[in-house]
Scaffold this motif. Structure first.
Motif, PDB file in Angstrom:
ATOM      1  N   ILE A   6       0.832  -1.199   0.000  1.00 34.44           N
ATOM      2  CA  ILE A   6       0.000   0.000   0.000  1.00 34.44           C
ATOM      3  C   ILE A   6       0.871   1.256   0.000  1.00 34.44           C
ATOM      4  CG2 ILE A   6      -1.635   1.339   1.382  1.00 34.44           C
ATOM      5  CD1 ILE A   6      -2.960  -1.304   2.150  1.00 34.44           C
ATOM      6  N   ALA A   7       1.960   1.233   0.772  1.00 36.18           N
ATOM      7  CA  ALA A   7       2.872   2.381   0.792  1.00 36.18           C
ATOM      8  C   ALA A   7       3.481   2.608  -0.591  1.00 36.18           C
ATOM      9  CB  ALA A   7       3.969   2.161   1.829  1.00 36.18           C
ATOM     10  N   THR A   8       3.817   1.528  -1.284  1.00 38.43           N
ATOM     11  CA  THR A   8       4.349   1.641  -2.643  1.00 38.43           C
ATOM     12  C   THR A   8       3.318   2.281  -3.564  1.00 38.43           C
ATOM     13  OG1 THR A   8       5.750  -0.295  -2.358  1.00 38.43           O
ATOM     14  CG2 THR A   8       5.244   0.350  -4.616  1.00 38.43           C
ATOM     15  N   PHE A   9       2.098   1.778  -3.490  1.00 38.75           N
ATOM     16  CA  PHE A   9       1.011   2.289  -4.338  1.00 38.75           C
ATOM     17  C   PHE A   9       0.810   3.793  -4.146  1.00 38.75           C
ATOM     18  CE2 PHE A   9      -3.629   3.197  -4.491  1.00 38.75           C
ATOM     19  CZ  PHE A   9      -3.812   3.086  -5.861  1.00 38.75           C
ATOM     20  N   LEU A  10       0.890   4.258  -2.902  1.00 37.87           N
ATOM     21  CA  LEU A  10       0.597   5.663  -2.600  1.00 37.87           C
ATOM     22  C   LEU A  10       1.815   6.581  -2.690  1.00 37.87           C
ATOM     23  CD1 LEU A  10      -1.836   5.170   0.420  1.00 37.87           C
ATOM     24  CD2 LEU A  10      -2.431   5.820  -1.926  1.00 37.87           C
ATOM     25  N   SER A  11       2.960   6.042  -3.035  1.00 37.54           N
ATOM     26  CA  SER A  11       4.156   6.889  -3.115  1.00 37.54           C
ATOM     27  C   SER A  11       4.843   6.856  -4.474  1.00 37.54           C
ATOM     28  CB  SER A  11       5.170   6.482  -2.035  1.00 37.54           C
ATOM     29  OG  SER A  11       5.621   5.154  -2.237  1.00 37.54           O
ATOM     30  N   ILE A  50       3.479  -3.777  -6.589  1.00 34.11           N
ATOM     31  CA  ILE A  50       2.683  -3.653  -5.375  1.00 34.11           C
ATOM     32  C   ILE A  50       2.577  -5.041  -4.741  1.00 34.11           C
ATOM     33  CG2 ILE A  50       0.422  -3.023  -4.453  1.00 34.11           C
ATOM     34  CD1 ILE A  50       0.150  -1.135  -6.892  1.00 34.11           C
ATOM     35  N   GLU A  51       2.992  -5.147  -3.509  1.00 34.58           N
ATOM     36  CA  GLU A  51       3.102  -6.452  -2.840  1.00 34.58           C
ATOM     37  C   GLU A  51       1.767  -6.923  -2.273  1.00 34.58           C
ATOM     38  OE1 GLU A  51       6.684  -7.831  -0.262  1.00 34.58           O
ATOM     39  OE2 GLU A  51       5.201  -7.000   1.130  1.00 34.58           O
ATOM     40  N   HIS A  52       1.391  -8.162  -2.620  1.00 32.86           N
ATOM     41  CA  HIS A  52       0.188  -8.789  -2.064  1.00 32.86           C
ATOM     42  C   HIS A  52       0.535  -9.520  -0.764  1.00 32.86           C
ATOM     43  CE1 HIS A  52      -0.686  -8.543  -6.422  1.00 32.86           C
ATOM     44  NE2 HIS A  52      -1.955  -8.403  -6.049  1.00 32.86           N
ATOM     45  N   VAL A  53      -0.484  -9.777   0.021  1.00 37.28           N
ATOM     46  CA  VAL A  53      -0.307 -10.633   1.198  1.00 37.28           C
ATOM     47  C   VAL A  53      -0.014 -12.055   0.749  1.00 37.28           C
ATOM     48  CG1 VAL A  53      -1.440 -11.608   3.221  1.00 37.28           C
ATOM     49  CG2 VAL A  53      -1.764  -9.193   2.656  1.00 37.28           C
ATOM     50  N   THR A  54      -0.797 -12.533  -0.211  1.00 41.99           N
ATOM     51  CA  THR A  54      -0.544 -13.870  -0.778  1.00 41.99           C
ATOM     52  C   THR A  54      -0.428 -13.752  -2.305  1.00 41.99           C
ATOM     53  OG1 THR A  54      -2.937 -14.283  -0.769  1.00 41.99           O
ATOM     54  CG2 THR A  54      -1.659 -15.134   1.089  1.00 41.99           C
ATOM     55  N   ASP A  55      -1.568 -13.535  -2.966  1.00 42.48           N
ATOM     56  CA  ASP A  55      -1.552 -13.347  -4.419  1.00 42.48           C
ATOM     57  C   ASP A  55      -2.661 -12.372  -4.790  1.00 42.48           C
ATOM     58  OD1 ASP A  55      -4.030 -14.747  -4.596  1.00 42.48           O
ATOM     59  OD2 ASP A  55      -2.950 -16.652  -4.633  1.00 42.48           O
ATOM     60  N   GLY A 103       1.800  -7.527  -9.846  1.00 40.38           N
ATOM     61  CA  GLY A 103       2.007  -6.367  -8.981  1.00 40.38           C
ATOM     62  C   GLY A 103       1.879  -5.013  -9.644  1.00 40.38           C
ATOM     63  N   GLU A 104       1.576  -4.982 -10.959  1.00 37.63           N
ATOM     64  CA  GLU A 104       1.401  -3.699 -11.639  1.00 37.63           C
ATOM     65  C   GLU A 104      -0.087  -3.424 -11.829  1.00 37.63           C
ATOM     66  OE1 GLU A 104       5.430  -2.917 -14.174  1.00 37.63           O
ATOM     67  OE2 GLU A 104       3.887  -4.121 -15.149  1.00 37.63           O
ATOM     68  N   ASP A 150     -15.229   0.586 -21.212  1.00 34.31           N
ATOM     69  CA  ASP A 150     -15.552  -0.704 -21.816  1.00 34.31           C
ATOM     70  C   ASP A 150     -15.049  -1.880 -20.984  1.00 34.31           C
ATOM     71  OD1 ASP A 150     -16.844   0.502 -23.893  1.00 34.31           O
ATOM     72  OD2 ASP A 150     -15.287   0.142 -25.395  1.00 34.31           O
ATOM     73  N   ARG A 151     -14.875  -1.660 -19.690  1.00 36.02           N
ATOM     74  CA  ARG A 151     -14.403  -2.714 -18.785  1.00 36.02           C
ATOM     75  C   ARG A 151     -15.400  -3.878 -18.750  1.00 36.02           C
ATOM     76  NH1 ARG A 151     -17.125   1.217 -16.550  1.00 36.02           N
ATOM     77  NH2 ARG A 151     -18.748   0.755 -15.013  1.00 36.02           N
ATOM     78  N   GLN A 152     -14.897  -5.051 -18.377  1.00 38.06           N
ATOM     79  CA  GLN A 152     -15.780  -6.168 -18.121  1.00 38.06           C
ATOM     80  C   GLN A 152     -16.584  -5.880 -16.849  1.00 38.06           C
ATOM     81  OE1 GLN A 152     -12.532  -6.055 -17.685  1.00 38.06           O
ATOM     82  NE2 GLN A 152     -11.792  -7.481 -16.121  1.00 38.06           N
ATOM     83  N   THR A 153     -17.696  -6.539 -16.679  1.00 36.10           N
ATOM     84  CA  THR A 153     -18.566  -6.242 -15.533  1.00 36.10           C
ATOM     85  C   THR A 153     -18.071  -6.874 -14.238  1.00 36.10           C
ATOM     86  OG1 THR A 153     -19.985  -8.106 -16.111  1.00 36.10           O
ATOM     87  CG2 THR A 153     -20.582  -5.948 -16.992  1.00 36.10           C
ATOM     88  N   THR A 154     -17.329  -7.970 -14.336  1.00 30.41           N
ATOM     89  CA  THR A 154     -16.776  -8.625 -13.146  1.00 30.41           C
ATOM     90  C   THR A 154     -15.333  -9.016 -13.420  1.00 30.41           C
ATOM     91  OG1 THR A 154     -17.464 -10.846 -13.833  1.00 30.41           O
ATOM     92  CG2 THR A 154     -19.026  -9.570 -12.482  1.00 30.41           C
ATOM     93  N   GLY A 155     -14.587  -9.263 -12.335  1.00 27.57           N
ATOM     94  CA  GLY A 155     -13.201  -9.684 -12.491  1.00 27.57           C
ATOM     95  C   GLY A 155     -12.676 -10.354 -11.238  1.00 27.57           C
ATOM     96  N   GLY A 156     -11.589 -11.112 -11.400  1.00 27.58           N
ATOM     97  CA  GLY A 156     -11.076 -11.910 -10.296  1.00 27.58           C
ATOM     98  C   GLY A 156      -9.741 -11.459  -9.751  1.00 27.58           C
ATOM     99  N   TYR A 157      -9.356 -10.194  -9.994  1.00 29.25           N
ATOM    100  CA  TYR A 157      -8.138  -9.647  -9.414  1.00 29.25           C
ATOM    101  C   TYR A 157      -8.485  -8.697  -8.272  1.00 29.25           C
ATOM    102  CZ  TYR A 157      -5.686 -11.306 -13.602  1.00 29.25           C
ATOM    103  OH  TYR A 157      -5.162 -12.090 -14.603  1.00 29.25           O
ATOM    104  N   ALA A 158      -7.666  -8.699  -7.239  1.00 26.27           N
ATOM    105  CA  ALA A 158      -7.902  -7.820  -6.085  1.00 26.27           C
ATOM    106  C   ALA A 158      -7.811  -6.363  -6.501  1.00 26.27           C
ATOM    107  CB  ALA A 158      -6.878  -8.121  -4.987  1.00 26.27           C
ATOM    108  N   LYS A 159      -8.738  -5.555  -5.973  1.00 26.34           N
ATOM    109  CA  LYS A 159      -8.795  -4.126  -6.276  1.00 26.34           C
ATOM    110  C   LYS A 159      -8.288  -3.353  -5.057  1.00 26.34           C
ATOM    111  CE  LYS A 159     -13.064  -4.902  -7.367  1.00 26.34           C
ATOM    112  NZ  LYS A 159     -12.967  -6.364  -7.564  1.00 26.34           N
TER     113      LYS A 159
END
Length: 349
Positions: free
Chosen positions: A195-200, A221-226, A245-246, A253-262
Motif C-alpha cells: 500500500i505504501a508503494t502504491f501511494l508513493s 505492489i506487494e500482495h499478502v498472498t496473491d 504487482g502492476e 468498456d471494462r468487463q462487468t466482473t473480475g477476479g483480481y484484487a482491487k
C-alpha cells in the motif's frame, strides 16, 4: 443531412453517457471515457448532458458537413482544423454545408469530443447510443467510424441561444497527473509495504491501453498472498492489481466482473485526467475519503448547472474587479527669469 466521413481516424466512435442498468446481465456500460469533456461539449451546443457525440482517440477523422450545424470540440488538443485553419476548442461554432473538419498532430491529451447541436440520428440500443465494439453493439453498426460512413442530425438546423457567449476556458492536460483514490474494497489483500508503494510511486501508462483499461508500469505492489479473489463487480475507475504487482485502471468498456484484487478506485471527478492519458504519461495516487469525493462530485454538478445558466439564460459571469488606479505623477524643473521652479504633474483618469 449531417456528416460524411472522408477518413475514420484511429478510433472514432459514437458515445453518450453509457448503457446503464445491464451490468448484472454481463453487458458493459460503455459511454464517454472523459466525462467532463463529454458533458462540456454538449453544454456548449445546448444539448442535454446525455446526448451522443463523437469520441476521437489520438488521430482524428476527416469529416465533411452535408448540412449546416453548430458544433463544439472539447477534451484533448488533437489539433482540430476547419477547412485547414485552426479551429478554436471549447467554443460553439457555426459550420456550413461543405465545410471540412479534420485533425492534425496530437498536442496534449488523448481523447477529443465533437458535439452537434440537436444530436446525431443514431438509434438507441437498450437506452443508449454508445458504441460497445466488443459486443458489436450500439453506435454506428456497433463499430468505429470508417471512410464513407454518413450520420444524419436528429434535429437539423438547431442553433442554441447566445451563440457568441458559448465559450469555455480549455482544460489542460500536461501528461503528468496526481489523482485521488478511495482505498478498497480489497486493500486488505495487500501488505503495508504494498500500500505504501502504491501511494508513493509514480506509474507510467504502458502501450497496453484502450477504452477497456490502462495497464500501468512502475514499482510492484506487494500482495499478502496473491492477486486472486472470488470474482466480483468492477466499477469505473477501479484499480486491479494482478499477481505481477502492476496496477490496471478500468475504464468505460471494462468487463462487468473480475477476479483480481482491487486496491482502490479513482474518484469520479478525477477520472477525466486518467481518460486523457496516453502511453508514457505518468500517474500518482493520493488517498482521500468518501466525504471529499462526494463534495467534489456535487461541486462538479453545480459547475455544469452554472454553465447551462450562463449559456442558455444569458447569465454572464460578473466582470472582473477593476484594478486600483494609482495616478501617475511626474516632477519637472522649469526655469523662469533665471530661477528654477519644481512643477508636479499628475495624470488623472
Amino acid at each position: 443531412m449531417g456528416i460524411m466521413f472522408l477518413k475514420g481516424g484511429l478510433m472514432t466512435t459514437v458515445q453518450d453517457a453509457g448503457r446503464r442498468g445491464y451490468q448484472r446481465f454481463g453487458l458493459g456500460v460503455s459511454g464517454a471515457v472523459d466525462v467532463h469533456a463529454y458533458v462540456y461539449a454538449n453544454i456548449l451546443v445546448g444539448n442535454t448532458h446525455n446526448e451522443a457525440v463523437l469520441e476521437v482517440t489520438l488521430l482524428g477523422p476527416t469529416i465533411e458537413f452535408t448540412s449546416p450545424a453548430v458544433i463544439a470540440v472539447t477534451g484533448g488538443d488533437l489539433s482540430p482544423l476547419l477547412n485547414n485553419a485552426p479551429l478554436p476548442m471549447y467554443r460553439a461554432l457555426q459550420v456550413q454545408k461543405g465545410d471540412i473538419l479534420s485533425f492534425g498532430a496530437p498536442k496534449s491529451g488523448c481523447r477529443a469530443y465533437i458535439s452537434f447541436a440537436g444530436g446525431l440520428a443514431i438509434t438507441p440500443i437498450m437506452g443508449s447510443r454508445s458504441t460497445y465494439i466488443k459486443a458489436n453493439l450500439g453506435g454506428y453498426e456497433g463499430r468505429k467510424l470508417e471512410k464513407g460512413d454518413e450520420i444524419a442530425f436528429r434535429k437539423p438546423g438547431t442553433c442554441p441561444p447566445n451563440l457568441p457567449w458559448r465559450v469555455m476556458e480549455p482544460e489542460d492536460f500536461p501528461g503528468s497527473y496526481t489523482v485521488r483514490v478511495l482505498m478498497g474494497p480489497q486493500d486488505d489483500r495487500f501488505t503495508e509495504k504494498g500500500i505504501a508503494t502504491f501511494l508513493s510511486a509514480s506509474y507510467s501508462i504502458s502501450n497496453e491501453f484502450d477504452r477497456m483499461g490502462y495497464r500501468l508500469q512502475g514499482p510492484k505492489i506487494e500482495h499478502v498472498t496473491d492477486g486472486n479473489i472470488i470474482t466480483d463487480g468492477i466499477t469505473f475507475g477501479a484499480i486491479q492489481v494482478p499477481d505481477g504487482g502492476e496496477p490496471i485502471i478500468m475504464l468505460s468498456d471494462r468487463q462487468t466482473t473480475g477476479g483480481y484484487a482491487k486496491i482502490a478506485s479513482v474518484i469520479n471527478v478525477d477520472m477525466p485526467m486518467v481518460a486523457q492519458c496516453k502511453a508514457g504519461d505518468t500517474l500518482r495516487f493520493v488517498k482521500t475519503d468518501i466525504v471529499t469525493a462526494q463534495d467534489a462530485f456535487i461541486a462538479q454538478k453545480q459547475k455544469y448547472k452554472a454553465l447551462c445558466d450562463q449559456f442558455d439564460l444569458g447569465i454572464l459571469p460578473p466582470p472582473p474587479e477593476p484594478e486600483p488606479f494609482e495616478p501617475e505623477t511626474s516632477v519637472y524643473r522649469l526655469m523662469e527669469d533665471g530661477k528654477f521652479h519644481d512643477v508636479t504633474v499628475t495624470r488623472i483618469e
